[in-house]
Design an enzyme around this catalytic site. Structure first.
Site, PDB file in Angstrom:
ATOM      1  N   ASP A   1       6.839   1.400  -1.852  1.00  0.00           N
ATOM      2  CA  ASP A   1       8.041   0.736  -1.363  1.00  0.00           C
ATOM      3  C   ASP A   1       7.732  -0.393  -0.383  1.00  0.00           C
ATOM      4  O   ASP A   1       6.682  -0.412   0.257  1.00  0.00           O
ATOM      5  CB  ASP A   1       8.942   1.739  -0.634  1.00  0.00           C
TER       6      ASP A   1
ATOM      7  N   HIS B   1       4.021   3.481   0.934  1.00  0.00           N
ATOM      8  CA  HIS B   1       4.430   2.126   1.317  1.00  0.00           C
ATOM      9  C   HIS B   1       3.201   1.213   1.297  1.00  0.00           C
ATOM     10  O   HIS B   1       2.268   1.413   2.083  1.00  0.00           O
ATOM     11  CB  HIS B   1       5.067   2.132   2.707  1.00  0.00           C
TER      12      HIS B   1
END
Length: 503
Positions: free
Chosen positions: A315, A459
């Site tokens: 992400d 992430h």
């Protein structure tokens, strides 16, 4: 809190907001950033003003720094640009945001359940040239009692003198009286502006606002914060004819807004945002297949009903350093699914192009990273479609997967996602890599919690996460996992609007 340092991707954080985000990132009505190039035209004070926004790819080497705190109780998500060779500008933005973040994290009362208090900072590049650079930062804050604040500020930088400039520096010193007179006339002709509220604000003259940029036609864009001069739930821009008002630097800034160009600044410490030389191009016969033991998602057939599968998802990128992760995935022959933030897509379209060329799947993580459950359907749709347009422009493919920031969804999000033909992808393995910036801890948590059919959340903006994935990939394969994209995990059968946490 730790200081917001201008290093690659440091420690703290900032997150979302509400309807004001429609204007927060840009006042343009299009679904993607304006190119910033415009021909000056005749002004009309009664015409609704729009903001000239420069395509960030105009500036070679520009990337963004992201700070986040995804702790339930209150969320923060902050991003601002890092322009090579403009350290003073980066420091000025960092220093200006620091007190806002500290105040929020000190005063925001953590909520027991969603929606949570949020702070978000987003940005636009509003001018770029060897003579002037301008950045507009928009802060949006929702407190625990649902009160909302929205603030906009422009920060300007003079490359010749290496001086940071404030909004008022665009106006000549001897033109202040004429500027305020012209601003008043234009404001009172602008729909939604309340006369008494405006006059009360202008008693403080320059203290009333700190955001000035330009419209695509070359007029001044003078911006007031949310509900400062009206009942409108977003910052209000007022058009002012610039003739006879601009300082010498203001004239340079106007030219940089209307005919943007690469400032030509170079910082040896800043990595190139161009794809690595070893990355295949779309014309390369190997471009659709990651190197290694596994074929690309396009050519191979994996039946996750028969084999032990897990999907790796990332992400908040892409950022310049995402290429490090792509290099690893290519070398290991692993496809992944990237949920990208629109503002970062605008910065790095070449990285998305590489993702698709190497067999990865690109999904949508909204434009501003807001908690969508606070927004109405129109604002939800804007967050998604604006990013879809940028992803499609970069890759030639419109995404069919949506990951709502923080996993926050409700009936409105489901309805919009379904209407747009997009499945919602959640997760069931979260190593909290944003919280523990420790590669060993991230590796241990992923390996300990991944099961057959898992969707793993990480992430790619964090260096410690990128560093962890060589061992994670090797460890999962040793445990018998086949690593696949999210669509492969579900055999290509995913229903629009539905939320998927794992197989």
């Amino acid at each position: 809190m730790r200081p917001l340092t201008p290093r690659r991707f440091p420690a703290h954080v900032v997150a979302l907001l509400s309807v004001a985000l429609l204007a927060a990132c840009t006042a343009n009505s299009t679904d993607e950033p304006a190119g910033g190039s415009a021909t000056p035209a005749a002004s009309s004070s009664t015409q609704v003003a729009t903001l000239a926004v420069v395509d960030p790819t105009t500036v070679e080497g520009l990337t963004s720094t992201v700070h986040e705190n995804l702790d339930k109780g209150h969320y923060t998500y902050l991003t601002f640009p890092v322009i090579p060779g403009a350290a003073e500008l980066t420091e000025a933005m960092r220093a200006g945001l620091q007190p806002q973040v500290e105040r929020f994290e000190e005063l925001a009362t953590p909520a027991d359940e969603a929606p949570y208090p949020e702070l978000q900072v987003s940005w636009d590049l509003v001018a770029a040239s060897p003579q002037a650079i301008g950045v507009r930062l928009v802060t949006a804050e929702v407190a625990d009692d649902d009160t909302f604040q929205g603030k906009a500020q422009t920060t300007w930088w003079d490359p010749a003198t290496r001086m940071v400039r404030v909004a008022r520096d665009l106006i000549a010193e001897d033109a202040s009286a004429a500027f305020f007179e012209r601003l008043t006339q234009s404001a009172l002709a602008t729909p939604g502006v309340e006369e008494q509220r405006f006059r009360d604000q202008l008693d403080g003259e320059w203290e009333a606002f700190d955001s000035i940029a330009f419209t695509p036609e070359g007029d001044l864009w003078v911006e007031f914060d949310r509900r400062q001069v009206s009942d409108i739930d977003e910052p209000v821009g007022i058009r002012v004819a610039p003739t006879g008002l601009l300082s010498d630097f203001g004239a340079l800034a106007r030219a940089a807004a209307l005919t943007p160009a690469d400032p030509g600044l170079r910082d040896p410490a800043t990595p190139s945002t161009q794809p690595s030389q070893s990355a295949p191009t779309p014309e390369d016969p190997a471009a659709t297949s990651p190197a290694g033991s596994e074929a690309s998602a396009a050519s191979r057939v994996v039946d996750c009903a028969e084999v032990r599968c897990a999907a790796l998802t990332f992400d908040d990128g892409p950022v310049a350093e995402t290429v490090e992760l792509l290099d690893l995935l290519r070398d290991k022959g692993v496809p992944a699914t990237f949920f990208t933030v629109g503002s970062n897509v605008a910065n790095h379209p070449e990285i998305l192009k590489r993702m698709v060329a190497e067999g990865h799947v690109v999904g949508n993580h909204t434009y501003d990273h807001p908690q969508l459950t606070r927004l109405g359907e129109a604002a939800i749709r804007k967050e998604i479609t604006r990013t879809n347009a940028l992803i499609e422009k970069a890759t030639g493919r419109r995404p069919t997967l949506l990951r709502p920031p923080y996993g926050a969804t409700n009936a409105s999000v489901r309805a919009v996602a379904a209407d747009l033909g997009m499945a919602q992808v959640m997760w069931n393995v979260d190593p909290e890599d944003w919280k523990d910036r420790n590669s060993a801890i991230v590796t241990r948590r992923v390996l300990a919690n991944t099961r057959n059919g898992s969707i793993v959340l990480s992430h790619d903006i964090h260096a410690t996460t990128r560093a962890a994935y060589a061992r994670i990939i090797d460890g999962l394969r040793e445990r018998g996992f086949t690593l696949v994209t999210v669509p492969e995990l579900f055999g290509g059968q995913m229903s629009p609007g539905k939320s998927y946490f794992g197989r």
